[in-house]
Write an enzyme that holds these catalytic residues in place. Structure first.
Site, mmCIF file in Angstrom:
data_model
loop_
_atom_site.group_PDB
_atom_site.id
_atom_site.type_symbol
_atom_site.label_atom_id
_atom_site.label_comp_id
_atom_site.label_asym_id
_atom_site.label_seq_id
_atom_site.Cartn_x
_atom_site.Cartn_y
_atom_site.Cartn_z
ATOM 1 N N ASN A 266 0.745 -1.116 0.100
ATOM 2 C CA ASN A 266 -0.172 0.099 -0.106
ATOM 3 C C ASN A 266 0.968 1.304 0.048
ATOM 4 O OD1 ASN A 266 0.952 -0.297 2.730
ATOM 5 N ND2 ASN A 266 -0.866 0.884 3.352
ATOM 6 N N CYS A 268 2.091 3.393 2.165
ATOM 7 C CA CYS A 268 2.725 3.911 3.168
ATOM 8 C C CYS A 268 3.728 2.822 3.469
ATOM 9 C CB CYS A 268 1.842 4.369 4.200
ATOM 10 S SG CYS A 268 1.198 6.178 3.951
ATOM 11 N N GLY A 269 3.361 1.628 2.970
ATOM 12 C CA GLY A 269 4.209 0.442 3.096
ATOM 13 C C GLY A 269 3.992 -0.419 4.193
ATOM 14 N N GLU A 270 3.037 -0.223 4.900
ATOM 15 C CA GLU A 270 2.736 -1.049 6.223
ATOM 16 C C GLU A 270 1.896 -2.389 5.970
ATOM 17 O OE1 GLU A 270 -0.868 1.819 6.357
ATOM 18 O OE2 GLU A 270 1.138 1.844 5.630
ATOM 19 N N ILE A 436 -5.955 10.438 11.921
ATOM 20 C CA ILE A 436 -6.600 9.879 13.087
ATOM 21 C C ILE A 436 -5.793 10.352 14.527
ATOM 22 C CG2 ILE A 436 -7.686 8.104 12.063
ATOM 23 C CD1 ILE A 436 -5.686 6.335 13.030
#
Length: 574
Positions: A266, A268-270, A436
């Site tokens: 994705n 952001c890489g997480e 968030i």
């Protein structure tokens, strides 16, 4: 200083971010948002929906659990919008029909609110002849510009920019062009870039050996591996990109490695994902579980973290069933694997409130204990859900339990999985949690250190413009409002930490995460290139799945600006 600030009176930025991103219709306050989301997610329950809606509402209402932004914005709204933050698109077919079909699928996904990741490695390099037409291929980077323009068009009028990740294998003939693709200011601005780095390439760098660039098994040309490695690092030093994904390690550690191959992540890489895979994310706000914060008697409630993790797993599992999916194949993939990503935010502020230094053995041991508690509780909850609702369809007991991550689980958990199965293939991911975390009063984001006690932050408006908002770190605000002078004793900023300290925390966390971690290693503008370059190799040696290092000032105007008396420094931590 014996309790946190009342949960219904958070920082002014909380109201700001709620109105910009998460308020729906005539909602008059965030409590109505919690009610909407809790009821919508509980609708997946076959019985006792009101009971589960009440439990989910309690989990949300004091900012203890923060679902991904798409869940907050879209659950219960009847919009034709996804609840899942991001997707990896299907494998690109190197043909005009295939590429433009993929462009269409990407547009549909972005329109529904999902970010996307794409592997451009199957696209022929620039200058290659097309077999059927005799035309000369323009290469993957040229097609990336099509995606970039499409993304800008599809999301220009939104407060949330469209997010995309482009990856390319380290042995693709156009890898050097890819590395240089964002050198010009403003180029490919909707994309993050990462190079898929293989174990074989790292060995070639170490040996200073030749490195063949290939397409479909054919060697196009050869260069020195170390020359290519240094080009990657120099570009990252100068421009902040590309990042690196250690793709062999990602696949080796994948719980579903027995049935799928991963080529991208994705934005952001997480969450490394297979074709058409999706991110279903939520984070526990660790500041909520600190008791008697910023006092000598400060403690952390590990039992409550475990309880919240268990309920968070059920919440996220339900999201998979109530979400809209832009494409049918995305729904199929999500339901076959039932991947979720339970993570954390507010780690650095929780450490400050406990009097623990971010760069200390005590700080890392605390982090390991928190994430170990969450991992065990999450896997326990998923086992019980499997007993109640069934295991994910791709579950094969022996193969699943023989994966590297599941082999490291406590034996009691392994026995339970063998007996009852498990509901979700993956359960843990650490997201960047930018928005968030602001909603929760500007707690420190994800596992990142605090950027600064006070920052000016650029916040995107729905018309595409920006406002600049001054905000204060959550722990610092609490310290000040309860009579503390100056800064809390354990306060440290991202720029005040060595790259090794950032890496050490990421490596500590990775042991307990079956997906991956979004982490930016912030480096001062004057860091020596040799020191900067060593961070990437150290990341590989520590067993990380990816690495992004950001040198301050390397991207020009940035999202965060430190508020000081007469000096400013910048860094992008979103």
């Amino acid at each position: 200083m014996n309790s946190l600030p009342p949960p219904n009176s958070p920082a002014p930025v909380s109201e700001n971010i709620w109105r910009r991103k998460y308020r729906f219709g005539s909602e008059t306050g965030v409590e109505e948002t919690w009610e909407r989301v809790a009821k919508a997610v509980a609708a997946a329950e076959p019985v006792d929906q009101d009971v589960w809606a009440s439990r989910f509402h309690e989990l949300l209402s004091d900012y203890r659990f923060l679902p991904g932004g798409r869940i907050l914005a879209n659950a219960g709204t009847e919009r034709n919008a996804t609840l899942l933050n991001c997707f990896v698109m299907g494998r690109l077919d190197d043909s005009i029909d295939g590429l433009f079909d993929a462009l269409k699928e990407s547009a549909i996904t972005l329109q529904a609110g999902g970010g996307i990741g794409l592997d451009f490695s199957p696209v022929r390099p620039a200058g290659a002849a097309a077999v059927r037409t005799g035309n000369i291929a323009s290469g993957p980077v040229s097609f990336m510009h099509l995606w970039d323009a499409m993304c800008e068009t599809m999301t220009a009028d939104r407060a949330r920019r469209g997010a995309m990740m482009a990856v390319l294998r380290c042995d693709h003939p156009d890898i050097e062009t890819f590395i240089d693709a964002k050198i010009q200011t403003g180029a490919l601005s909707r994309f993050n870039l990462s190079v898929l780095v293989t174990d074989k390439f790292i060995r070639a760098v170490d040996a200073d050996s030749d490195w063949p660039l290939v397409i479909e098994g054919q060697v196009i040309r050869v260069l020195k591996a170390r020359t290519l490695w240094m080009k990657i690092l120099r570009s990252a030093f100068d421009t902040g990109e590309p990042g690196i994904l250690f793709i062999d390690r990602i696949n080796q550690e994948n719980n579903l490695g027995y049935t799928e191959s991963i080529h991208a992540s994705n934005p952001c890489g997480e969450v490394p994902l297979p074709p058409y895979g999706a991110c279903d994310l939520g984070s526990l706000n660790l500041t909520h579980f600190v008791r008697q914060p910023l006092t000598p008697d400060a403690t952390f409630d590990f039992n409550e973290v475990a309880n919240a993790a268990r309920l968070g797993v059920r919440f996220l599992d339900n999201v998979l069933d109530v979400s809209h999916y832009p494409l049918d194949v995305q729904a199929q993939q999500a339901h076959e694997s039932r991947r979720i990503g339970l993570g954390i935010t507010g780690l650095a502020d929780a450490l400050i409130m406990l009097g623990l230094a971010y760069d200390s053995n005590d700080g890392r041991e605390f982090t390991a204990r928190v994430l170990g508690t969450m991992r065990n509780a999450a896997y326990e909850a998923s086992v019980e859900l499997a007993d109640e609702k069934g295991s994910f369809p791709l579950f094969e007991k022996d193969a699943f339990l023989d994966r590297p991550f599941t082999r490291r689980l406590p034996e009691e958990l392994r026995r339970a999985i063998r007996k009852k199965g498990i509901r979700n293939s993956h359960l843990m991911a650490v997201a960047p949690t930018g928005s968030i975390s602001l909603l929760a009063g500007n707690v420190s984001a994800g596992i990142e250190p605090v950027f600064a006690s006070n920052v000016s932050r650029r916040m995107r408006r729905s018309d595409g413009g920006y406002d600049v908002v001054d905000i204060e770190d959550f722990a610092c605000r609490f310290w000040r409002e309860t009579g503390g002078e100056g800064l809390p004793p354990a306060f440290v900023t991202a720029g005040g930490l060595s790259p090794e300290a950032h890496l050490a925390m990421q490596a500590t966390a990775q042991d307990f995460i079956d997906n991956a971690i979004s982490k930016t290693i912030n480096a001062n503008a004057d860091i020596a290139f040799e020191t900067f370059a060593n961070v990437y190799r150290r990341a590989y040696d520590l067993g990380l799945k990816g690495c992004t290092v950001y040198r301050q000032g390397s991207r020009g105007e940035d999202v965060l600006t430190t508020v000081t008396e007469g000096a400013k420094c910048m860094s992008d931590t979103c």
